[in-house]
Write a protein that holds these residues in place. Structure first.
Motif, PDB file in Angstrom:
ATOM      1  N   GLY A 372      38.843  19.738   8.468  1.00  0.00           N
ATOM      2  CA  GLY A 372      39.779  19.797   7.346  1.00  0.00           C
ATOM      3  C   GLY A 372      41.200  19.486   7.752  1.00  0.00           C
ATOM      4  N   ALA A 373      41.370  18.456   8.598  1.00  0.00           N
ATOM      5  CA  ALA A 373      42.693  17.996   9.032  1.00  0.00           C
ATOM      6  C   ALA A 373      43.443  19.027   9.871  1.00  0.00           C
ATOM      7  N   ALA A 374      42.692  19.781  10.674  1.00  0.00           N
ATOM      8  CA  ALA A 374      43.354  20.726  11.580  1.00  0.00           C
ATOM      9  C   ALA A 374      44.288  19.972  12.523  1.00  0.00           C
ATOM     10  N   ALA A 375      45.319  20.654  12.994  1.00  0.00           N
ATOM     11  CA  ALA A 375      46.295  20.013  13.882  1.00  0.00           C
ATOM     12  C   ALA A 375      45.646  19.553  15.181  1.00  0.00           C
ATOM     13  N   LYS A 376      44.692  20.318  15.675  1.00  0.00           N
ATOM     14  CA  LYS A 376      43.985  19.948  16.901  1.00  0.00           C
ATOM     15  C   LYS A 376      42.600  20.584  16.864  1.00  0.00           C
ATOM     16  N   ALA A 377      41.740  20.122  17.742  1.00  0.00           N
ATOM     17  CA  ALA A 377      40.383  20.659  17.826  1.00  0.00           C
ATOM     18  C   ALA A 377      40.113  21.091  19.257  1.00  0.00           C
ATOM     19  N   ALA A 378      39.261  22.073  19.416  1.00  0.00           N
ATOM     20  CA  ALA A 378      38.924  22.569  20.749  1.00  0.00           C
ATOM     21  C   ALA A 378      38.218  21.482  21.557  1.00  0.00           C
ATOM     22  N   THR A 379      38.581  21.378  22.821  1.00  0.00           N
ATOM     23  CA  THR A 379      37.977  20.388  23.708  1.00  0.00           C
ATOM     24  C   THR A 379      37.418  21.083  24.945  1.00  0.00           C
ATOM     25  N   VAL A 380      36.647  20.338  25.737  1.00  0.00           N
ATOM     26  CA  VAL A 380      36.088  20.875  26.974  1.00  0.00           C
ATOM     27  C   VAL A 380      36.294  19.860  28.091  1.00  0.00           C
ATOM     28  N   PRO A 381      36.502  20.323  29.330  1.00  0.00           N
ATOM     29  CA  PRO A 381      36.734  19.384  30.435  1.00  0.00           C
ATOM     30  C   PRO A 381      35.456  18.827  31.042  1.00  0.00           C
ATOM     31  N   ILE A 382      34.304  19.364  30.664  1.00  0.00           N
ATOM     32  CA  ILE A 382      33.017  18.943  31.228  1.00  0.00           C
ATOM     33  C   ILE A 382      32.040  18.737  30.087  1.00  0.00           C
ATOM     34  N   SER A 383      31.302  17.653  30.119  1.00  0.00           N
ATOM     35  CA  SER A 383      30.381  17.343  29.034  1.00  0.00           C
ATOM     36  C   SER A 383      29.152  18.250  29.059  1.00  0.00           C
ATOM     37  N   PHE A 384      28.506  18.342  27.910  1.00  0.00           N
ATOM     38  CA  PHE A 384      27.275  19.118  27.800  1.00  0.00           C
ATOM     39  C   PHE A 384      26.194  18.512  28.684  1.00  0.00           C
ATOM     40  N   ALA A 385      26.102  17.178  28.692  1.00  0.00           N
ATOM     41  CA  ALA A 385      25.101  16.510  29.519  1.00  0.00           C
ATOM     42  C   ALA A 385      25.322  16.829  30.999  1.00  0.00           C
ATOM     43  N   MET A 386      26.597  16.869  31.406  1.00  0.00           N
ATOM     44  CA  MET A 386      26.890  17.175  32.801  1.00  0.00           C
ATOM     45  C   MET A 386      26.500  18.615  33.132  1.00  0.00           C
ATOM     46  N   LEU A 387      26.784  19.527  32.218  1.00  0.00           N
ATOM     47  CA  LEU A 387      26.388  20.919  32.448  1.00  0.00           C
ATOM     48  C   LEU A 387      24.878  21.053  32.577  1.00  0.00           C
ATOM     49  N   LEU A 388      24.151  20.326  31.729  1.00  0.00           N
ATOM     50  CA  LEU A 388      22.685  20.374  31.802  1.00  0.00           C
ATOM     51  C   LEU A 388      22.198  19.889  33.161  1.00  0.00           C
ATOM     52  N   ASN A 389      22.802  18.824  33.661  1.00  0.00           N
ATOM     53  CA  ASN A 389      22.395  18.312  34.965  1.00  0.00           C
ATOM     54  C   ASN A 389      22.821  19.239  36.096  1.00  0.00           C
ATOM     55  N   LEU A 390      23.932  19.919  35.916  1.00  0.00           N
ATOM     56  CA  LEU A 390      24.361  20.895  36.914  1.00  0.00           C
ATOM     57  C   LEU A 390      23.374  22.063  36.970  1.00  0.00           C
ATOM     58  N   VAL A 391      22.959  22.523  35.813  1.00  0.00           N
ATOM     59  CA  VAL A 391      21.951  23.587  35.768  1.00  0.00           C
ATOM     60  C   VAL A 391      20.672  23.108  36.433  1.00  0.00           C
ATOM     61  N   SER A 392      20.289  21.868  36.140  1.00  0.00           N
ATOM     62  CA  SER A 392      19.061  21.309  36.686  1.00  0.00           C
ATOM     63  C   SER A 392      19.095  21.250  38.210  1.00  0.00           C
ATOM     64  N   ALA A 393      20.217  20.765  38.739  1.00  0.00           N
ATOM     65  CA  ALA A 393      20.316  20.607  40.188  1.00  0.00           C
ATOM     66  C   ALA A 393      20.444  21.939  40.909  1.00  0.00           C
ATOM     67  N   SER A 394      21.141  22.883  40.309  1.00  0.00           N
ATOM     68  CA  SER A 394      21.427  24.157  40.978  1.00  0.00           C
ATOM     69  C   SER A 394      20.388  25.227  40.691  1.00  0.00           C
ATOM     70  N   ASN A 395      19.509  24.951  39.686  1.00  0.00           N
ATOM     71  CA  ASN A 395      18.552  25.958  39.233  1.00  0.00           C
ATOM     72  C   ASN A 395      19.245  27.254  38.820  1.00  0.00           C
ATOM     73  N   GLN A 397      20.535  30.213  36.650  1.00  0.00           N
ATOM     74  CA  GLN A 397      19.993  30.956  35.521  1.00  0.00           C
ATOM     75  C   GLN A 397      21.055  31.828  34.862  1.00  0.00           C
ATOM     76  N   GLU A 398      22.234  31.895  35.485  1.00  0.00           N
ATOM     77  CA  GLU A 398      23.281  32.769  34.977  1.00  0.00           C
ATOM     78  C   GLU A 398      24.593  32.007  34.840  1.00  0.00           C
ATOM     79  N   ARG A 399      25.404  32.436  33.879  1.00  0.00           N
ATOM     80  CA  ARG A 399      26.678  31.794  33.611  1.00  0.00           C
ATOM     81  C   ARG A 399      27.605  31.853  34.816  1.00  0.00           C
ATOM     82  N   ALA A 400      27.583  32.969  35.536  1.00  0.00           N
ATOM     83  CA  ALA A 400      28.493  33.140  36.671  1.00  0.00           C
ATOM     84  C   ALA A 400      28.259  32.073  37.738  1.00  0.00           C
ATOM     85  N   VAL A 401      27.001  31.688  37.949  1.00  0.00           N
ATOM     86  CA  VAL A 401      26.707  30.661  38.954  1.00  0.00           C
ATOM     87  C   VAL A 401      27.304  29.323  38.528  1.00  0.00           C
ATOM     88  N   LEU A 402      27.126  28.983  37.264  1.00  0.00           N
ATOM     89  CA  LEU A 402      27.697  27.730  36.777  1.00  0.00           C
ATOM     90  C   LEU A 402      29.215  27.740  36.872  1.00  0.00           C
TER      91      LEU A 402
END
Length: 534
Positions: A372-395, A397-402
């Motif tokens: 709705g024409a907000a001044a800005k939108a929330a962004t992230v420095p790392i893509s979802f695809a990259m996070l998925l691959n990081l989880v895959s490589a590191s196995n 299971q917890e947020r703290a590890v990531l």
């Protein structure tokens, strides 16, 4: 946010809205043309059948209609009042007992009764319709939609529809002439646009009308036991079949815009003819395409072969779902779990561009329509695809590890400083567990691939702290030395190291995962299986 504040924010884009090409503006221009210079309030509408719970189609229709409403406000500078009516057809009779509800036997006793007169099987509300209406409102409120809820039962009983119902009665023969050719012989023999509510059983009666008196405002009909009744069409004593009801509602409420699925094209045409016959003007709108399941088949609520809003939100934020609804509404799209990562990353890509764009570019950005024409939108420095691959490589299971990997890649980043990324981390862990992990299939490297991966491990030695771009250059260099087609090299990296067909930009992945960790992953993969023939 108050409507006037919202209108002011959207209206600030009026200059740029005039030439905007995004589809909500194309739709909104239909409404502007409809007004022909008038500044009367404009009504947008969406409809909902409370015989079931709100679903992803409900979200899509309200989200898309809201986008058109926002575009209209921008086009008119926020000077013309608008309303979005979320209308519940809760006076419909209960046709069958949904199999996923408790107290089946109790519900079966109320078949045919208006949904607002069927007891709530969950025991928490005044009726089954009240329960589902509350769920609908909670559902819409959770996404921050601005709307006015309207109940069919309350509107009929309050007399709000009386004038339109009498107009329909006066046009009875015209309505019948529109509807009868669309029906089969058996249905045609008993059809009536009016459904009287039985004064004793409270059943919504599908019976032939023996006589209609426009001056008296009544219909005459006969019960199955032979008793004849004369029933007023006003005050909630009777209701209309759904196509005439739709037309009557457009007329009574002055609806200017309502969209519908492609499967309702014929219904829209018939209701539009009825609306004109009773003295109204049908609304503007368009027909959106339906969603397909993983096999390319049409999604059906009764079959349960689709994806629910709750399921999508278990793996991604609502903005990604809104983006999916925004993109190509007239194109049939697969709506299944595997479309979620792409939608997530596309949304954040648009969001990252949005804050840096000039207003004329912002208004073409999907984020403008979603926020709705907000001044800005929330962004992230790392893509979802990259996070998925990081989880895959590191196995992991917890947020703290990531977050341990993330903080090394982006110094200073914490769950507190990057709350949007923290939510994405949780979604990535859940999505990986449910969809990526069960499908992972590693393969052994060929001799050529083994040699290339050993060479890559050697080149990475000593590159701790190197930029993603420098690492990517080394990955390219190794690939060019060993493969005539680079795509084969990257395919080998993904299949051998990550156990999947596709993957991230490998230099960025190594920078995030760590050079030492990547070298160890290569060594583990090469030791995992006997080399395949190359």
């Amino acid at each position: 946010m108050a409507n006037d504040e919202r209108s002011a924010r959207l209206g600030a884009f009026q200059e740029f809205a005039q030439s905007a090409k995004a589809w909500p503006f194309e739709e909104a221009r239909k409404v502007v043309a409809r007004l022909a210079g008038s500044s009367r309030p404009v009504i947008f509408e969406t409809g909902y059948g409370p015989s079931g719970l709100p679903h992803i189609g409900t979200f899509g229709e309200v989200a898309r209609t809201t986008m058109v409403r926002n575009a209209f406000i921008a086009l008119t500078g926020g000077t013309i009042p608008t309303r979005l009516v979320a209308f519940s057809d809760d006076m419909d009779g209960l046709r069958k007992v949904p199999g996923n509800l408790p107290n089946q036997a109790m519900l079966a006793e109320y078949l045919g009764r208006p949904l607002t007169e069927v007891p709530d099987p969950f025991g928490s509300h005044e009726s089954f319709a009240h329960h589902n209406n509350a769920r609908l409102r909670g559902f819409l409120d959770s996404f921050g939609f601005e709307y006015d809820f309207m109940s069919s039962t309350e509107t009929y009983r309050a007399g709000r529809f009386d004038e339109a119902l009498l107009a329909t009665l006066r046009a009875y023969d015209d309505v019948m002439a529109i509807m009868l050719p669309t029906l089969g012989p058996e249905r045609r023999a008993t059809y009536s646009p009016f459904l009287p509510i039985h004064p004793k059983t409270r059943i919504v009666c599908q019976v032939p009308i023996l006589a209609h008196d426009a001056d008296a405002g009544t219909i005459t009909w006969k019960d199955e036991d032979g008793t004849t009744y004369e029933t007023p069409v006003t005050g909630g004593a009777a209701k209309l079949q759904w196509k005439p009801d739709w037309a009557m509602r457009w007329f009574a409420l002055g609806v200017d815009y309502e969209m519908a699925g492609k499967d309702l094209i014929d219904s829209v045409q018939q209701s539009s003819r009825i609306c004109r016959a009773i003295g109204g003007r049908p609304p503007e709108g368009f027909n959106y395409e339906l969603f397909l399941d993983e096999n390319g088949e049409k999604i059906s609520k009764s079959r349960g072969n689709g994806l629910s809003v709750e399921e999508w939100l278990a793996y991604a934020a609502p903005e990604s779902l809104a983006l999916f609804m925004y993109q190509k509404p007239k194109t049939a799209k697969r709506l299944f779990f595997d479309v979620i990562p792409k939608a997530v990353d596309e949304y954040y890509t648009f969001a990252a561009k949005y804050a840096e764009e000039s207003p004329d570019k912002q208004i073409e950005n999907p984020v403008w329509h979603i926020s709705g024409a907000a001044a800005k939108a929330a962004t992230v420095p790392i893509s979802f695809a990259m996070l998925l691959n990081l989880v895959s490589a590191s196995n992991a299971q917890e947020r703290a590890v990531l977050w341990g990997f993330i903080s090394r890649y982006a110094p200073g980043a914490t769950p507190e400083s990057e709350p949007e990324l923290d939510k994405l981390v949780t979604h990535a862990l859940t999505y990986y567990r449910d969809f990526v992990l069960p499908a992972k299939t590693y393969r052994a490297p060929t001799d050529v691939e083994r040699t290339a991966m050993e060479a890559l491990a050697g080149r990475l030695d000593g590159m701790d702290g190197a930029s993603a771009e420098d690492i990517q250059n080394e990955v390219y260099a190794v690939g060019k030395e060993h493969f005539p087609v680079l795509r084969e090299w990257f395919g080998a990296l993904y299949q051998v190291l990550l156990g999947q067909e596709q993957g991230p930009r490998f230099g960025s992945f190594v920078a995030l995962y760590g050079v030492a960790e990547t070298r160890a992953m290569i060594a583990d993969a090469l030791a995992r299986d006997v080399p395949a023939a190359g």
